[in-house]
Scaffold this active site. Structure first.
Site, PDB file in Angstrom:
ATOM      1  N   HIS A 175      37.292  39.636  58.378  1.00  0.00           N
ATOM      2  CA  HIS A 175      38.443  40.525  58.177  1.00  0.00           C
ATOM      3  C   HIS A 175      37.993  41.971  58.345  1.00  0.00           C
ATOM      4  O   HIS A 175      37.186  42.474  57.556  1.00  0.00           O
ATOM      5  CB  HIS A 175      39.046  40.318  56.793  1.00  0.00           C
ATOM      6  CG  HIS A 175      40.188  41.239  56.508  1.00  0.00           C
ATOM      7  ND1 HIS A 175      41.352  41.223  57.238  1.00  0.00           N
ATOM      8  CD2 HIS A 175      40.332  42.229  55.592  1.00  0.00           C
ATOM      9  CE1 HIS A 175      42.171  42.146  56.779  1.00  0.00           C
ATOM     10  NE2 HIS A 175      41.584  42.779  55.786  1.00  0.00           N
ATOM     11  N   ASP A 177      39.178  45.747  58.439  1.00  0.00           N
ATOM     12  CA  ASP A 177      40.204  46.769  58.198  1.00  0.00           C
ATOM     13  C   ASP A 177      40.044  47.911  59.189  1.00  0.00           C
ATOM     14  O   ASP A 177      38.962  48.516  59.252  1.00  0.00           O
ATOM     15  CB  ASP A 177      40.064  47.338  56.784  1.00  0.00           C
ATOM     16  CG  ASP A 177      40.405  46.320  55.710  1.00  0.00           C
ATOM     17  OD1 ASP A 177      41.520  45.800  55.736  1.00  0.00           O
ATOM     18  OD2 ASP A 177      39.529  46.049  54.853  1.00  0.00           O
ATOM     19  N   ASP A 289      45.509  39.740  53.914  1.00  0.00           N
ATOM     20  CA  ASP A 289      45.240  40.894  53.053  1.00  0.00           C
ATOM     21  C   ASP A 289      46.425  41.811  52.761  1.00  0.00           C
ATOM     22  O   ASP A 289      46.311  42.657  51.881  1.00  0.00           O
ATOM     23  CB  ASP A 289      44.090  41.727  53.647  1.00  0.00           C
ATOM     24  CG  ASP A 289      43.368  42.560  52.592  1.00  0.00           C
ATOM     25  OD1 ASP A 289      43.432  42.192  51.403  1.00  0.00           O
ATOM     26  OD2 ASP A 289      42.741  43.574  52.943  1.00  0.00           O
ATOM     27  N   ASP A 426      35.426  40.426  54.236  1.00  0.00           N
ATOM     28  CA  ASP A 426      35.504  41.717  54.918  1.00  0.00           C
ATOM     29  C   ASP A 426      34.225  41.990  55.718  1.00  0.00           C
ATOM     30  O   ASP A 426      33.111  41.933  55.171  1.00  0.00           O
ATOM     31  CB  ASP A 426      35.708  42.837  53.910  1.00  0.00           C
ATOM     32  CG  ASP A 426      37.073  42.790  53.250  1.00  0.00           C
ATOM     33  OD1 ASP A 426      37.863  41.888  53.600  1.00  0.00           O
ATOM     34  OD2 ASP A 426      37.351  43.646  52.390  1.00  0.00           O
ATOM     35  N   HIS A 569      47.430  47.682  56.630  1.00  0.00           N
ATOM     36  CA  HIS A 569      47.750  47.527  55.205  1.00  0.00           C
ATOM     37  C   HIS A 569      46.901  48.397  54.275  1.00  0.00           C
ATOM     38  O   HIS A 569      47.045  48.289  53.051  1.00  0.00           O
ATOM     39  CB  HIS A 569      47.642  46.050  54.805  1.00  0.00           C
ATOM     40  CG  HIS A 569      46.310  45.432  55.097  1.00  0.00           C
ATOM     41  ND1 HIS A 569      46.084  44.712  56.250  1.00  0.00           N
ATOM     42  CD2 HIS A 569      45.142  45.437  54.421  1.00  0.00           C
ATOM     43  CE1 HIS A 569      44.828  44.287  56.245  1.00  0.00           C
ATOM     44  NE2 HIS A 569      44.231  44.718  55.152  1.00  0.00           N
TER      45      HIS A 569
END
Length: 1144
Positions: A175, A177, A289, A426, A569
């Site tokens: 994941h 971001d 998420d 993450d 997000h």
């Protein structure tokens, strides 16, 4: 004499209709679609020649008819004003002048009664699970569940898999971001690009290894810098199924504060990139998420051609309830869907997080041991005190049985014997070594388990689609026995809580400056997309190379991607580090400037009568916006225009909406003695207002000029601004309270604070205010009813407990306390011909309430502008509360993503912060008689904690971290503009008992259109180059307004198949809005009707000819097997559809 004028008006209008009807009859020649299927663009040459002749003939007729109709229209307006003069009532200035121009339009609106949506409309298919009912059922008591703290003890029998083995898919993922604790570029440089590089090497080593990716923003950035060898390897992995792209949007977007325009746009940007570079079409959604989940996202994925999706962050009590009933997998259906057309299969992850400790089974201390990056000596360890063990021949049996026990327990929460076990977290797989640690240890476990048939398990690496394919197979087997094994669910998953009373309702408002900026950029991007496609089409027709060879499309693409990045997000949510927020803001700001140039230059080309002369103009930009933002964290400032008697200035107004529009526009000038004229030379009523340097000081150098602009749908109108050299009677008048102000030009009265109530009125409303300038009552002229509607400000503090409010969490210290001021605020009242307003200057907010003095859409609602500054407070949140006598009890309604309405219940069994919900564009309360709607131009948290109240949190300043990983509070507050409208409507034919049971509600048509006006204002521009009126003309691309309930979401130029340029095609995205039946539509002032969702394609465009018009999936991934032009569009209520269009 009066009767004679009325006949003249009527006769002129009839003549207009006759002329226009003749044109429309000829206009049917625009399209002559072949009846047989054909390849796109393959019209016979002879047919093209005939079409070209017809078009040339029509263009000549159009030019003549436009001039005739323009003259007739001006005559009708002048005559209608004369008729109105004889019939004016005693409303004073508020029913005169500009407002009377709009009374004619009230005659035209026609709403088909069958087009509205009533709650009595029901389908034969009802959902098995309705989230409103689930909230009533759950006790929210949060007992200790044992090893699964928020759940329960799971038991099974060893023989349960004797007949059918448990099929386990271990799904490696990472994941990433696109910005959070570091910026997007920092993360890419330090982490993400290593993941891709390692993937290319490690997947090649073993064909049984698999990997999954979601965020195209990162993939595209890596693609731009790697060699052909790596690109070809990725394509091979995709073809063999080793690598899967899930969702495929530009980011994994927030689902609470994002508007559906931006959600669609980032999805298209990602899917277009995938189509061009990889040729893949994702069909599974992956959202692990976002902080709560919206059915809007489910609908968009379904319309894009997706069949399955996965979600994770859902209230822990809801997860437990679903686990107990084995409803963690379901078909998600829209509340308003009367059938099953919107159903999409959804998997809800059952445990606390998407990390490895919470994905193999219910016991995190065991699952953590199977995260092999946490082996002793590494940078990670297991916080439960039991370290990970490397798998060897000595321990493989023991370790395999240990994790198999977790897999079996987890599988007991689902209805099939297929299990998903994600393996990631993450920014995982950054290190080369992690690939070996995870894959080799799991391969050891797989080999053992698969070699022991008595264990009843088949385990392998897989992707999300591998899992869903196996689930579908199991479901198909059950369907052969008569029914699907999965329930149908409707509703949403807000507000999210991950533990205790920790509700994630703070981020609905956090960093409100950038939430407002996001909406402004959305408005600019949509407007730029539409006008750029029109201008590009004209530039191709006239071979205007200066326009065609410019970098407009590159800038447009960059703006799409910057806005898309901000939907992440941790971006629009306001939950990133301070400097990361600045990075997002800087990207948005640069794109805002680029979009303004695109809009200005495109508009200039379109209003030029002689298009080729565009090449000769050199100013940059050619048209200048009336206001400009100077930095990423500042409010816009207004340009001052300097007209003269000898040299008039030309104002160009662009209406980005699909409806004809009458809007109040304001520009700043250096001289109060000016006139505004239409392109036909007709003098307009104007209002000259003061510009206040400080709350009680007037500028002697700058003035505001306001007038009503009548603009065609998606079109441009040119007005002339002239200096007159003499005073007119159009000056606004002022009254001030609790202070003094003087002016040599304006009439200013000073009043005592204990004098009569302050009154504002227009043709629809009369408002009264207290001595502090806060609204107290609203009277609607239609029914002469006085309604108590009070506006006040309140403060929230944060709890005294250990865990306090932060960027994510809202943990208040109780109910909000009234805003207390030390001295009475300075209050300024403006009375004018075009608008009237009251402004109050409190210490932390400048509050302005404005009424537009005209009939129709703009005059029916109350505009509220709050400039908020809480940079000197400590652990406080400021809210605006609207109190009324509406008997709403514990029900209220909020929109989801600007797309649909979700009914809410304020529940006493939940803490205050749990009853706060996201509001993207509107919230309302209602009873049998009235509905009170708060319309918003930015996302915020909203609640209705008391019957008759709506409360919106406008800004939050919090000094501490809330322990969700950010590591800081929210202290980078800006001076922030919040913009709202309040709309009060009378209801009729309401069955309140039926309404209480219904999970569906719809805005009125008036509130839909008012929201569109609020979120898509007109653009006012000034020509920077010397021009004459003979060189400019109105641009009106549509034959007429679109139906009142049809919104043009976008007209987005599609990328070229090769290279970085654009094609001649665009994506036309249309949305038919659902609206409620309980409201009158008479007198709304719109020149449109409703048509039961039917639009004739050949009646859409006036200036252009449609060459191709083919249906597509929402994000352009799929087209019908035989791509054939259609001549009629049919849209169901709530439907969003995309069409590939080519104009000439």
């Amino acid at each position: 004499m009066k009767l004679s004028r009325q006949f003249t008006v009527f006769g002129s209008a009839i003549f207009c209709v006759v002329i226009f009807s003749l044109y429309l009859m000829l206009d049917r020649g625009h399209l002559d679609y072949p009846s047989s299927p054909r390849r796109e663009g393959s019209y016979p040459q002879a047919q093209l020649s005939v079409l070209q002749e017809k078009i040339d003939h029509l263009e000549r007729l159009l030019a003549e008819n436009n001039e005739i109709i323009s003259n007739i229209r001006d005559s009708v307006i002048n005559l209608s004003e004369s008729v109105d003069d004889d019939s004016k009532d005693s409303q004073g200035n508020f029913s005169q002048g500009a407002g009377s121009q709009l009374q004619q339009s009230e005659l035209y609106i026609q709403v088909d009664p069958s087009d509205c949506l009533s709650l009595s409309q029901t389908g034969s298919l009802q959902p098995d699970v309705q989230m409103l009912d689930v909230y009533n059922l759950i006790p929210f008591d949060n007992p200790d569940g044992g090893v699964w703290k928020q759940g329960f003890d799971i038991k099974y029998e060893d023989h349960e898999w004797d007949d059918e083995s448990l099929q386990v898919f271990v799904v490696p993922h990472s994941h990433n971001d696109p910005g959070w604790l570091k910026t997007f570029n920092e993360y890419f440089r330090e982490k993400t690009h290593y993941i891709f590089n390692n993937m290319v090497i490690k997947l090649k080593e073993d064909s049984s290894r698999k990997f999954m990716w979601s965020e195209i923003s990162y993939l595209s950035k890596w693609w731009d810098i790697v060699d052909t060898q790596k690109k070809e390897a990725v394509k091979r992995f995709l073809q063999t199924g080793q690598f899967e792209v899930v969702t495929g949007g530009w980011v994994m977007p927030d689902e609470a504060t994002s508007h559906y325009f931006a959600l669609i746009d980032q999805l298209i940007e990602g899917h277009q990139w995938l189509e061009k570079h990889l040729g893949v079409k994702p069909h599974s959604g992956w959202a692990i998420d976002p902080f709560g989940h919206s059915p809007t996202m489910a609908y968009l994925l379904k319309r894009a051609g997706f069949s399955h999706m996965l979600i994770q962050r859902v209230h822990y009590a809801v997860k437990k309830h679903f686990a107990q009933h084995k409803t963690l997998e379901f078909f998600w259906r829209q509340n308003w869907d009367l059938g099953s057309a919107t159903d999409i299969f959804c998997h809800m992850m059952p445990f606390y997080s998407y990390d490895i400790p919470h994905t193999c089974g219910p016991d995190p201390k065991i699952c953590c041991q199977f995260d092999f990056k946490r082996l002793p000596g590494g940078s990670y360890d297991c916080p439960w005190g039991r370290p990970s063990e490397e798998i060897s021949s000595e321990n493989v049996q023991r370790r395999a049985l240990l994790i198999l026990d977790q897999y079996r327990k987890k599988s007991k929460l689902f209805r099939t014997k297929v299990l998903l076990a994600p393996l990631g977290d993450d920014f995982r797989y950054t290190d080369y070594s992690e690939w070996d640690l995870q894959f080799k240890n799991y391969e050891y476990l797989f080999k053992y388990m698969n070699s022991q048939p008595q264990l009843g398990v088949k385990i392998q690496f897989g992707t999300l689609s591998d899992y869903f394919d196996a689930v579908d197979k199991a479901d198909e087997a059950m369907k052969k026995k008569g029914r699907s094994m999965f329930p149908v669910l409707s509703g949403d998953f807000f507000t999210y809580a991950d533990r205790d009373d920790h509700y994630w309702s703070g981020y609905f408002t956090s960093r409100p400056f950038y939430k407002r900026m996001d909406r402004i950029v959305e408005s600019h991007l949509r407007a730029a997309e539409i006008i750029y496609y029109f201008a590009q089409t004209q530039a191709q027709k006239y071979k205007i190379n200066k326009f065609l060879l410019s970098t407009y499309y590159t800038a447009l693409t960059e703006a799409r991607r910057n806005l898309g990045l901000f939907q992440h997000h941790d971006a629009i949510t306001g939950t990133a580090k301070d400097w990361v927020v600045v990075d997002y803001g800087t990207r948005l700001f640069h794109s805002l400037l680029a979009l303004e140039k695109i809009i200005g230059d495109s508009a200039f080309l379109l209003i030029l009568k002689n298009k080729p002369t565009f090449e000769s103009y050199s100013s940059d930009p050619l048209l200048e916006m009336s206001s400009i933002q100077k930095s990423q964290d500042s409010l816009p400032q207004n340009h001052v225009i300097k007209p003269s008697i000898q040299e008039p200035r030309y104002l160009v107004i662009y209406n980005p909406l699909e409806q004809h529009r009458d809007s109040v526009v304001t520009t700043y000038v250096n001289n109060p003695y000016v006139q505004v004229l239409t392109d036909a030379g007709r003098l307009l009523d104007i209002q000259v207002s003061a510009v206040w340097i400080k709350e009680d000081t007037i500028s002697q150098e700058v003035y505001k000029i306001s007038f009503i602009a009548q603009t065609p749908p998606l079109g441009l109108k040119v007005y002339t601004l002239l200096e007159t050299g003499k005073s007119g009677s159009d000056l606004a008048e002022y009254v001030v309270y609790n202070g003094e102000a003087t002016s040599e030009i304006f009439n200013i009265k000073t009043m005592m604070s204990d004098s009569e109530p302050i009154i504002l009125e227009n043709p629809h409303l009369i408002l009264s205010f207290d001595k502090t300038g806060l609204m107290e009552t609203m009277m609607t002229r239609e029914d002469k009813q006085i309604h108590e509607i009070k506006v006040q400000f309140t403060w929230y503090g944060t709890t005294s407990k250990k865990d306090k409010s932060g960027a994510y969490l809202f943990l208040p210290d109780g109910f909000a306390q009234p805003y207390v001021y030390k001295k009475a605020p300075f209050v300024r009242v403006v009375h004018g011909k075009i608008y009237s307003e009251v402004t109050s200057y409190f210490e932390h907010v400048s509050h302005t309430v404005r009424l537009y003095n005209l009939r129709g859409i703009e005059g029916r609602s109350v505009e509220i502008s709050n400039i908020v500054n809480i940079r000197n407070v400590y652990n406080r949140e400021i809210a605006m509360r609207i109190s009324s006598e509406i008997n709403s009890q514990n029900r209220f309604y909020t929109d989801l993503n600007g797309y649909q309405i979700q009914p809410r219940m304020t529940l006493s069994k939940l803490p205050l912060q749990a009853n706060v919900y996201p509001m993207t564009t509107m919230a309302y309360i209602q009873d049998a008689k009235n509905r009170l709607t708060l319309l918003s131009a930015q996302s915020s948290g909203v609640s209705s904690l008391k019957s008759g109240d709506i409360e919106v949190i406008m800004d939050r300043r919090l000094m501490q971290d809330d322990n969700r990983g950010l590591g800081q509070g929210v202290t980078d507050n800006k001076i922030t503009a919040n913009l709202f409208r309040i709309l009060l409507e009378e209801r009729s034919g309401v069955d309140m008992e039926e309404e209480k049971k219904s999970p569906v509600s719809f805005p009125s048509l008036l509130s839909h259109i008012t929201s569109s006006f609020l979120n898509h204002p007109v653009f006012l521009m000034t020509a920077k180059v010397k021009l004459s009126s003979e060189l400019l003309s109105e641009f009106s691309p549509l034959v007429s307004s679109l139906p009142c309930d049809i919104h043009l979401v976008n007209l987005r130029t599609i990328q070229a198949k090769e290279g970085k340029g654009y094609s001649s095609d665009a994506a036309l995205i249309l949305h038919r809005k659902g609206f409620g039946c309980q409201f009158s539509t008479s007198g709304m002032g719109l020149l449109c009707s409703t048509t039961q969702g039917k639009i004739s394609v050949y009646k859409l465009f006036d200036t252009f000819t449609i060459e191709d018009f083919v249906p597509s999936s929402l994000s352009l991934m799929h087209t019908p097997p035989v791509a054939q032009n259609i001549s009629v569009i049919y849209l169901s209520p709530m439907e969003i559809s995309t069409f590939r269009i080519r104009l000439r």
